[in-house]
Design a protein around this motif. Structure first.
Motif, PDB file in Angstrom:
ATOM      1  N   HIS A  77      -3.380   3.572   2.045  1.00 22.36           N
ATOM      2  CA  HIS A  77      -2.164   4.463   2.876  1.00 22.36           C
ATOM      3  C   HIS A  77      -2.633   5.502   2.941  1.00 22.36           C
ATOM      4  CE1 HIS A  77       1.581   5.662   3.224  1.00 22.36           C
ATOM      5  NE2 HIS A  77       1.915   4.630   3.714  1.00 22.36           N
ATOM      6  N   ARG A  78      -3.066   6.187   1.688  1.00 17.69           N
ATOM      7  CA  ARG A  78      -3.243   7.881   2.666  1.00 17.69           C
ATOM      8  C   ARG A  78      -3.937   7.830   3.638  1.00 17.69           C
ATOM      9  NH1 ARG A  78      -1.178  11.023   3.440  1.00 17.69           N
ATOM     10  NH2 ARG A  78       0.006  10.905   2.237  1.00 17.69           N
ATOM     11  N   ALA A 121      10.006  13.265  -5.494  1.00 18.71           N
ATOM     12  CA  ALA A 121       8.791  12.802  -4.724  1.00 18.71           C
ATOM     13  C   ALA A 121       8.892  11.354  -4.656  1.00 18.71           C
ATOM     14  CB  ALA A 121       7.033  13.038  -5.992  1.00 18.71           C
ATOM     15  N   LEU A 122       9.375  11.065  -4.675  1.00 13.88           N
ATOM     16  CA  LEU A 122       9.257   9.399  -4.300  1.00 13.88           C
ATOM     17  C   LEU A 122       9.975   9.149  -2.610  1.00 13.88           C
ATOM     18  CD1 LEU A 122      10.460   7.205  -7.878  1.00 13.88           C
ATOM     19  CD2 LEU A 122       7.662   7.959  -6.873  1.00 13.88           C
ATOM     20  N   GLU A 123      10.842   9.746  -2.174  1.00 12.75           N
ATOM     21  CA  GLU A 123      11.440  10.069  -1.204  1.00 12.75           C
ATOM     22  C   GLU A 123      10.703  10.538   0.266  1.00 12.75           C
ATOM     23  OE1 GLU A 123      15.676   9.922  -2.952  1.00 12.75           O
ATOM     24  OE2 GLU A 123      14.683  11.801  -2.844  1.00 12.75           O
ATOM     25  N   GLU A 127       0.749  -1.149  -0.171  1.00 13.69           N
ATOM     26  CA  GLU A 127      -0.066   0.174  -0.035  1.00 13.69           C
ATOM     27  C   GLU A 127       0.685   1.299  -0.055  1.00 13.69           C
ATOM     28  OE1 GLU A 127      -3.264   0.092  -0.368  1.00 13.69           O
ATOM     29  OE2 GLU A 127      -3.227  -1.928  -0.397  1.00 13.69           O
ATOM     30  N   ALA A 128       2.026   1.206   0.709  1.00 11.63           N
ATOM     31  CA  ALA A 128       3.076   2.452   1.035  1.00 11.63           C
ATOM     32  C   ALA A 128       3.167   2.577  -0.699  1.00 11.63           C
ATOM     33  CB  ALA A 128       4.064   2.634   1.784  1.00 11.63           C
ATOM     34  N   GLU A 129       4.326   1.277  -0.570  1.00  4.82           N
ATOM     35  CA  GLU A 129       4.451   1.272  -2.746  1.00  4.82           C
ATOM     36  C   GLU A 129       4.309   1.939  -3.619  1.00  4.82           C
ATOM     37  OE1 GLU A 129       5.836  -2.508  -2.328  1.00  4.82           O
ATOM     38  OE2 GLU A 129       7.196  -2.938  -1.003  1.00  4.82           O
TER      39      GLU A 129
END
Length: 344
Positions: A120-121, A291-293, A112-114
């Motif tokens: 996840h939100r 943004a991935l980080e 879900e986070a990936e």
């Protein structure tokens, strides 16, 4: 200097009109007390991704998610259900939103986070919703509640609560006597019936945490218009809410797999103290980063007096642009006729 800064709070109002060729992600975390202030309370989380095509096609809902949590007076999960992973969510009973819940999510539902999913939100937002939950009672003096949750040591928590700040009392508490929490109408235009997802009914005292992220393409970049608000209900009123925090962000990202932040402009809409106005510039620390980080970078770069708790939370949520961009690409490529549609 801070003495020359004026706090001019004014809400952004309803969402802007949905742009053709855009995707809008909205979410809400609504806390309320169906059994009274001293009983367990509820969090209703709702989220939706909606695509607005170019041309005359109808808007299409691409995904929805929901959670419903029952919380103890100690702010631990008593019951948790949702639109996916129901057995896993039920196993989170006893955890506190925030570090405990996020650790369990990472261990048991890492996908879900990936995927930066809607579920996840909502789960990630339980921490902030819980933190702001008691603001729902702010104006309910007849219930015997007098701003509980605002009197706790906060020195060093954020940029506004730096030592010596006017936002602090001599004892190091939130200086509520000079805080500004204005009244404004709820952010509904009444013109576009699908500008938001469907909200839960929250009778009586309640607090809402709302998010909106719009994305479209322009000149080879992804343009993001994001908005966030914390509010509480006024007794006997549906036309006005008390606003505690509200930010808008205008950002551009590379339209590729790295999603590097090219520009960011933070507009403080409603904030409690003049000292909070130092926060928007902190977002520039993320320029040039992917943004991935963001979820990890914000904690690393903008912790404590280097950032604003609520702006940081909004910047962390911008990691969702990865999922929004992916869905926008698919929607643009397959066209309106290949997606399930709703009236709009």
């Amino acid at each position: 200097m801070i003495q020359d800064v004026t706090l001019a709070n004014r809400t952004a109002g309803p969402p802007p009109q949905r742009k053709p060729g855009s995707l809008r992600r909205t979410s809400s975390m609504q806390t309320f007390w169906p059994e009274g202030e001293t009983a367990p309370w509820m969090i209703a989380g709702r989220a939706r991704d909606i695509y607005t095509p170019i041309g005359s096609g109808q808007a299409q809902v691409l995904d929805t998610a929901d959670i419903d949590a029952r919380m103890s007076t100690e702010r631990r999960i008593v019951a948790l259900g949702g639109s996916n992973h129901r057995e896993t969510l039920a196993g989170f009973v006893g955890l506190s939103p925030g570090g405990q819940l996020r650790k369990a999510m990472a261990a048991q539902i890492p996908e879900e986070a990936e995927q930066n999913s809607l579920l996840h939100r909502l789960l990630d937002d339980m921490a902030g919703a819980t933190f702001m939950s008691m603001s729902g009672w702010y104006d309910w003096q007849e219930a015997g509640h007098v701003k509980v949750g605002f009197q706790q040591p906060v020195v060093g928590v954020c940029i506004s609560f730096s030592p010596g700040s006017e936002a602090l009392t001599p004892e190091g508490f939130n200086n509520e006597a000079i805080a500004d929490h204005p009244f404004f109408p709820p952010p509904f235009s009444g013109v576009d019936p699908i500008e938001w997802h469907e909200f839960a009914a929250t009778p009586g005292p309640n607090a809402w945490r709302l998010r909106r992220t719009d994305m479209h393409r322009s000149d080879g970049q992804l343009v993001v218009d994001a908005w966030f608000q914390d509010s509480s209900v006024l007794p006997g009123r549906s036309d006005m809410r008390r606003i505690f925090h509200e930010y808008s962000i205008r950002a551009t990202f590379d339209d590729d797999s790295m999603l590097r932040l090219r520009s960011v402009d933070v507009t403080p809409r409603v904030l409690p103290f003049r000292t909070c106005l130092a926060a928007p510039d902190t977002a520039r620390a993320l320029v040039g980063r992917s943004a991935l980080e963001f979820r990890g970078l914000v904690v690393e770069l903008l912790a404590g007096t280097s950032g604003c708790t609520h702006l940081n939370d909004m910047l962390r949520s911008l990691q969702d642009v990865a999922a929004i961009a992916a869905r926008l690409r698919v929607a643009d490529s397959v066209g309106a006729v290949s997606l399930p549609s709703i009236a709009g």
